[in-house]
Design a protein around this motif. Structure first.
Motif, short mmCIF file in Angstrom:
data_model
loop_
_atom_site.label_atom_id
_atom_site.label_comp_id
_atom_site.label_asym_id
_atom_site.label_seq_id
_atom_site.Cartn_x
_atom_site.Cartn_y
_atom_site.Cartn_z
N LEU A 182 -2.61 -12.62 4.68
CA LEU A 182 -1.43 -11.77 4.80
C LEU A 182 -1.52 -10.92 6.06
N ASP A 183 -0.38 -10.71 6.73
CA ASP A 183 -0.39 -9.78 7.85
C ASP A 183 -0.41 -8.35 7.30
N ALA A 184 -0.47 -7.36 8.19
CA ALA A 184 -0.67 -5.97 7.77
C ALA A 184 0.47 -5.47 6.90
N GLU A 185 1.72 -5.78 7.29
CA GLU A 185 2.87 -5.32 6.51
C GLU A 185 2.90 -5.97 5.13
N ALA A 186 2.68 -7.28 5.08
CA ALA A 186 2.69 -7.98 3.80
C ALA A 186 1.57 -7.48 2.89
N THR A 187 0.41 -7.21 3.47
CA THR A 187 -0.71 -6.67 2.69
C THR A 187 -0.32 -5.35 2.05
N ARG A 188 0.35 -4.51 2.81
CA ARG A 188 0.75 -3.19 2.30
C ARG A 188 1.79 -3.30 1.19
N TYR A 189 2.84 -4.06 1.45
CA TYR A 189 3.96 -4.08 0.49
C TYR A 189 3.68 -4.95 -0.73
N LEU A 190 2.73 -5.87 -0.61
CA LEU A 190 2.34 -6.67 -1.77
C LEU A 190 1.16 -6.05 -2.51
N GLU A 191 0.75 -4.86 -2.03
CA GLU A 191 -0.32 -4.10 -2.68
C GLU A 191 -1.59 -4.94 -2.81
N GLU A 192 -1.92 -5.62 -1.70
CA GLU A 192 -3.09 -6.47 -1.66
C GLU A 192 -4.22 -5.82 -0.86
#
Length: 234
Positions: A182-192
């Motif tokens: 996951l990129d940084a934004e996806a990591t944040r919003y997917l709570e990963e």
């Protein structure tokens, strides 16, 4: 929209509104022709669309039946026009992060086949089920085709809004899948956690005349997203 496509949408809506299940029977062709004030050939064309999408099946001499298209927690990859059209009613909540107007980058000019000075709607949102965030979505819409977009609209089914207000319905689409960190934004919003993997889905959506109106990137969380593909053999 041509008549048989309108009828196909109406039958889909009827199935959803009445919460019909697998093997539930639909009205016969004659009854549908009377209901929609259309010829039998038009009804048959609408049913052919739904059968190709895996929404119905027809048994000669017995009738028209519903296929199960909404399985708990599963996204139907044969129905690409929105998660809200794939999951059960009430299962999906949209959290809108951003709706703004931007100028296209070189990548967007290529992916949308748009002009460099066009206005583009940028929509970012996270899609949730009861188990948590399932997808993080970044979508780009051409403002010359879609005149208005805001957070209230983006909190619902965007494709339904486009169909009802602009008579825009996808004619076809291209979809590309990759399993990536996951990129940084996806990591944040997917709570990963950093370094976690997910599925990256890239979509181009075309009008029936070949014009691209939407380019979207969706990251799916690996543990909460599941997929299925209904197929029809000819």
């Amino acid at each position: 929209m041509v008549k048989y496509k309108e009828i196909a949408h109406a039958i889909t809506q009827y199935i959803e509104d009445n919460d019909l299940k697998q093997h539930d029977k639909l009205p016969v062709i004659d009854a549908l022709a009377e209901q929609f004030k259309a010829s039998k050939s038009t009804i048959i064309k609408a049913l052919d669309i739904l059968e190709a999408k895996g929404q119905i099946y027809q048994v000669q001499g017995s009738g028209i039946f519903v296929r199960e298209l909404r399985l708990d927690g599963f996204v139907n990859l044969n129905r690409p026009n929105g998660l809200s059209q794939s999951l059960h009613k009430g299962d999906l909540i949209n959290k809108v992060i951003e709706v703004s107007i931007i100028k296209p980058t070189n990548e967007l000019i290529e992916q949308l086949a748009c002009e460099a000075n066009e206005d583009i709607y940028l929509v970012k949102r996270t899609r949730y089920t009861a188990n948590g965030p399932i997808a993080y979505e970044i979508s780009y819409y051409r403002k010359k085709l879609i005149k208005y977009m805001d957070k209230e609209i983006a909190s619902g089914s965007i494709f339904r809004y486009l169909r009802e207000h602009y008579n825009i319905d996808p004619g076809f689409s291209n979809a590309y899948f990759k399993i990536l960190p996951l990129d940084a934004e996806a990591t944040r919003y997917l709570e990963e956690t950093p370094g976690a993997y997910g599925m990256k889905l890239i979509n181009q959506f075309f009008l029936p005349n070949g014009t691209i109106f939407d380019y979207s990137i969706t990251w799916y969380q690996k543990d909460r997203s599941h997929f299925f593909v209904p197929s029809t053999f000819y």
